[in-house]
Design a protein around this motif. Structure first.
Motif, short mmCIF file in Angstrom:
data_model
loop_
_atom_site.label_atom_id
_atom_site.label_comp_id
_atom_site.label_asym_id
_atom_site.label_seq_id
_atom_site.Cartn_x
_atom_site.Cartn_y
_atom_site.Cartn_z
N GLN A 51 -6.67 -9.83 -6.10
CA GLN A 51 -7.42 -10.24 -7.16
C GLN A 51 -7.42 -11.86 -7.15
O GLN A 51 -8.44 -12.43 -7.50
CB GLN A 51 -7.09 -9.46 -8.44
CG GLN A 51 -7.75 -10.24 -9.66
CD GLN A 51 -7.39 -9.50 -10.71
OE1 GLN A 51 -6.67 -8.65 -10.80
NE2 GLN A 51 -8.08 -9.94 -12.19
N GLY A 52 -6.20 -12.30 -6.72
CA GLY A 52 -6.07 -13.69 -6.76
C GLY A 52 -7.14 -14.42 -5.90
O GLY A 52 -7.48 -15.54 -6.12
N ALA A 53 -7.09 -13.73 -4.64
CA ALA A 53 -8.08 -14.19 -3.62
C ALA A 53 -9.55 -14.20 -4.15
O ALA A 53 -10.08 -15.31 -3.53
CB ALA A 53 -7.83 -13.43 -2.25
N PHE A 54 -9.94 -13.38 -4.86
CA PHE A 54 -11.27 -13.43 -5.47
C PHE A 54 -11.63 -13.93 -6.55
O PHE A 54 -12.30 -14.12 -7.20
CB PHE A 54 -11.91 -11.83 -5.53
CG PHE A 54 -11.94 -11.21 -4.11
CD1 PHE A 54 -13.07 -11.35 -3.66
CD2 PHE A 54 -11.07 -10.24 -3.83
CE1 PHE A 54 -13.19 -10.67 -2.41
CE2 PHE A 54 -11.27 -9.44 -2.70
CZ PHE A 54 -12.30 -9.78 -1.94
N GLY A 55 -10.54 -14.38 -7.40
CA GLY A 55 -10.45 -15.24 -8.58
C GLY A 55 -10.41 -14.20 -9.71
O GLY A 55 -9.94 -12.90 -9.63
N ASN A 56 -11.01 -14.43 -11.02
CA ASN A 56 -10.74 -13.68 -11.90
C ASN A 56 -12.19 -13.03 -12.07
O ASN A 56 -12.99 -13.10 -13.25
CB ASN A 56 -10.58 -14.59 -13.41
CG ASN A 56 -9.42 -13.99 -13.96
OD1 ASN A 56 -8.71 -13.12 -13.51
ND2 ASN A 56 -9.14 -14.87 -15.00
N ASN A 57 -12.54 -12.30 -11.11
CA ASN A 57 -13.80 -11.60 -10.86
C ASN A 57 -13.67 -10.25 -11.50
O ASN A 57 -12.81 -9.33 -11.23
CB ASN A 57 -13.96 -11.54 -9.45
CG ASN A 57 -15.66 -10.87 -9.32
OD1 ASN A 57 -16.30 -10.31 -10.03
ND2 ASN A 57 -15.99 -10.90 -8.08
#
Length: 90
Positions: A51-57
């Motif tokens: 999730q950190g790689a995708f941001g707060n999506n």
């Protein structure tokens, strides 16, 4: 066994035999459930790190929560099936 026949404890003996015969199924069922919780927890931590790689999506959060719930549902059904609980709808 002879003493149970003398004192007419056949019903108690039969009940205890059923309980002891069910114990391996119960232990296996609990083991499956605990393994499922462990595996699901590992997948959840991996998804959290992704999730950190995708941001707060929020879409990623929803999809990861659905995956986690489906995995737990699968392991619960597997555990109930091993325990001998009929989980089919008629």
């Amino acid at each position: 066994m002879i003493s149970t026949e003398i004192f007419n404890f056949n019903d108690i003996t039969n009940a205890l035999n059923k309980v002891f015969a069910y114990l391996p199924q119960l232990i296996t069922s609990i083991t499956i459930l605990l393994a499922g919780v462990f595996i699901t927890d590992q997948v959840k931590s991996k998804l959290s790190s992704l999730q950190g790689a995708f941001g707060n999506n929020s879409i990623f959060k929803i999809i990861s929560n659905v995956v986690i719930m489906e995995m737990m549902f699968f392991f619960i059904l597997m555990s109930l099936g091993q325990a001998g609980v009929d989980n089919r709808q008629h």
